[in-house]
Design an enzyme around this catalytic site. Structure first.
Site, PDB file in Angstrom:
ATOM      1  N   ALA A  15     -24.690  -7.075  -7.214  1.00 45.25           N
ATOM      2  CA  ALA A  15     -24.026  -6.883  -5.919  1.00 45.25           C
ATOM      3  C   ALA A  15     -24.342  -5.586  -5.173  1.00 45.25           C
ATOM      4  O   ALA A  15     -24.090  -5.511  -3.976  1.00 45.25           O
ATOM      5  CB  ALA A  15     -22.511  -7.000  -6.096  1.00 45.25           C
ATOM      6  N   PRO A  67     -26.104  -2.656  -3.049  1.00 40.29           N
ATOM      7  CA  PRO A  67     -25.015  -1.781  -2.603  1.00 40.29           C
ATOM      8  C   PRO A  67     -23.814  -2.497  -1.987  1.00 40.29           C
ATOM      9  O   PRO A  67     -22.824  -1.856  -1.673  1.00 40.29           O
ATOM     10  CB  PRO A  67     -25.705  -0.891  -1.561  1.00 40.29           C
ATOM     11  CG  PRO A  67     -26.815  -1.734  -1.026  1.00 40.29           C
ATOM     12  CD  PRO A  67     -27.278  -2.605  -2.152  1.00 40.29           C
ATOM     13  N   GLY A  68     -23.891  -3.799  -1.782  1.00 37.92           N
ATOM     14  CA  GLY A  68     -22.678  -4.483  -1.339  1.00 37.92           C
ATOM     15  C   GLY A  68     -22.803  -5.284  -0.051  1.00 37.92           C
ATOM     16  O   GLY A  68     -21.802  -5.760   0.475  1.00 37.92           O
ATOM     17  N   LYS A 116     -24.078  -8.344   0.566  1.00 35.84           N
ATOM     18  CA  LYS A 116     -23.629  -9.742   0.464  1.00 35.84           C
ATOM     19  C   LYS A 116     -22.180  -9.809  -0.012  1.00 35.84           C
ATOM     20  O   LYS A 116     -21.452 -10.728   0.337  1.00 35.84           O
ATOM     21  CB  LYS A 116     -24.571 -10.535  -0.434  1.00 35.84           C
ATOM     22  CG  LYS A 116     -25.972 -10.614   0.200  1.00 35.84           C
ATOM     23  CD  LYS A 116     -26.837 -11.654  -0.409  1.00 35.84           C
ATOM     24  CE  LYS A 116     -28.219 -11.675   0.219  1.00 35.84           C
ATOM     25  NZ  LYS A 116     -29.000 -10.429   0.016  1.00 35.84           N
ATOM     26  N   CYS A 129     -35.706 -11.309  -2.286  1.00 38.47           N
ATOM     27  CA  CYS A 129     -36.371 -10.816  -1.080  1.00 38.47           C
ATOM     28  C   CYS A 129     -37.866 -10.720  -1.371  1.00 38.47           C
ATOM     29  O   CYS A 129     -38.488  -9.690  -1.142  1.00 38.47           O
ATOM     30  CB  CYS A 129     -35.771  -9.486  -0.616  1.00 38.47           C
ATOM     31  SG  CYS A 129     -35.812  -8.211  -1.864  1.00 38.47           S
TER      32      CYS A 129
END
Ligand code: SAM
Length: 451
Positions: A112, A114-115, A117, A232
């Site tokens: 998760a 750095p946050g 999504k 990605c």
């Protein structure tokens, strides 16, 4: 011109054929600057209306900007009023609209930090859902926790554990997001390190790690639950390769995502995967797919799984007017810190904390010191904080930046009271007037340093 690994160039030329020229040109164009608003804090307000270019079509409350502002110098960023997130990733919202339904669910965001999504999930999951936001690397989990606290929710639990630690949570999650560590080819134009670390050997290592991660958490899905897998990278081995491997290895079905965005490139049927290429879509390279688990048994908190009930915690009277209706929450005491978690998930959260390392849960409220509550920083950022019951001081931009740098500043304030500092109505933190000065309680480790 960015310098690309020759084997990567050869593969992409083969893969994209006569589109490859446009693809390589796009890799030399700057990345768009994009933000996603926190609707719980911003309402209809835009952080910098003059810089808004257009909306991101596949995500509400998200915008392309005409140019990149100095985000660090915008107090609203520190107040969690928006998140700077790459545009393609926000396709997750379109995916959630289709698969998350309208009933409360339990979701796990396994990789998760750095946050980006996780903050999107926190906003878009059905009401009364619970989100477990996990990051195995401790230093990155600290950043994740900061971003989750700034987002200001009470239904997120931040954990830091290896995926293998979730095995006893069989059937516990309706949705698991694996935004996998990958070769990062889709980030080449943003991140030179992704280019320097690229090698064919590393592609294989990434594929093996992705399989390990998915094997570890597959059984945490409830029957009928959804795995959202994303990378990605453009490397087919990490995208279609992993999707095929999941379908061959587990009792699972591919899920088609219905959308109206012709620039998103689908994989060849019968697979259902979605590619974002920078020459087609205004964003970075991304792959996303959804797989549904067919078998298994749902999780249940049987007596043997229930840990001994923690003693009932009573919140001090002086803090109650600042909080929402507590009938929907269970207060907790962790060390000296008081907090609240959603009541309907309290047993599950307690069991979870016997299995994985919990760094943060719900919303921290404060500490009781000699019968008086010292409010937690998280409370200032909490979107349900009842601002009208706080003593508030709205500040201008220079003062907000002084506060965020943890500098001394002054205004006339009532003696001994906790004062909420707000900027454009968004809570930033607390100060307290003590005799001849104003104490600045902004967390030292979060302060802005690079002004
Ligand atoms: N989802 C994040 C977001 O939207 O901000 C980005 C996640 S990034 C693509 C992948 C994450 O996986 C990294 O934070 C990385 O530290 C983590 N990671 C690395 N190795 C891992 C492993 N073996 N198991 C699980 N996560 C891992």
């Amino acid at each position: 011109m960015i310098s690309l690994p020759p084997a990567f160039t050869e593969r992409m030329t083969r893969l994209l054929g006569n589109e490859s020229k446009a693809f390589f040109e796009a890799l030399n164009n700057p990345s768009p600057s994009t933000i996603r608003l926190n609707p719980l804090k911003m309402g209809l307000q835009l952080p910098f209306p003059e810089l808004i270019d257009k909306q991101i079509p596949w995500c509400s409350d998200a915008y392309y900007l005409k140019e990149r502002p100095v985000y660090t110098l915008d107090p609203l960023l520190h107040g969690g009023a928006y998140y700077v997130q790459e545009a393609s990733s926000m396709f997750l919202q379109t995916v959630l609209q289709q698969i998350a339904g309208s009933q409360p669910i339990r979701a796990l965001d396994l990789c998760a930090a750095p946050g980006g999504k996780s903050t999107l999930l926190a906003t878009c999951l059905p009401e009364n859902s619970l989100l477990i936001s996990n990051e195995v690397i401790k230093s990155r989990a600290t950043i994740l926790k900061e971003n989750i606290i700034k987002w200001g929710c009470d239904h997120v639990i931040v954990t830091s554990s290896d995926p293998g630690r979730f095995t006893k949570l069989k059937g516990a999650f309706d949705l698991v997001l694996v935004d996998a560590p990958c070769s990062g080819e889709g980030m080449f134009r943003k991140d030179e390190k992704a280019i320097s670390e690229w090698s064919e050997n590393n592609l294989r290592l990434c594929e093996e790690r992705q399989k390990r991660i998915i094997s570890d958490i597959w059984d945490t899905l409830t029957p009928g639950g959804h795995l959202v897998y994303s990378t990605c990278t453009y490397n087919p081995g990490e995208n279609e390769g992993i999707l095929n491997w999941i379908l061959d290895t587990f009792d699972a079905s591919p899920v088609e995502i219905r959308h109206n965005y012709p620039t998103i490139v689908p994989t060849r049927p019968p697979l259902h995967g979605y590619h974002f290429y920078p020459h087609q879509t205004d964003g970075e390279g991304l792959f996303m797919c959804v797989i549904q688990k067919n078998d298994g048994t749902p999780f249940s908190l049987k007596k043997d799984k229930r840990t001994s009930q923690s003693p009932t915690v009573k919140l001090p009277a002086d803090i109650l007017p600042l909080l929402p209706d507590l009938t929907r929450y269970t207060p907790y005491l962790a060390g000296e810190t008081l907090g609240i978690i959603p009541k309907q998930h309290a047993d599950f959260i307690q069991y979870l904390s016997t299995q994985v390392g919990v760094l943060y849960k719900g919303c921290e409220i404060g500490e009781n010191i000699k019968g008086k509550t010292k409010p937690a920083h998280a409370l200032a950022l909490y979107h349900r904080l009842r601002h009208q019951h706080t003593t508030r001081q709205e500040v201008d931009l220079p003062t907000a930046l002084q506060f965020l740098r943890k500098e001394d500043f002054r205004f006339d304030a009532p003696q001994g009271e906790w004062i909420l500092i707000t900027y454009k109505g968004v809570g930033l933190g607390w100060v307290k007037e003590v005799g001849n000065r104003l104490n600045n309680y902004y967390p030292k480790e979060w302060r802005i340093k690079n002004l």
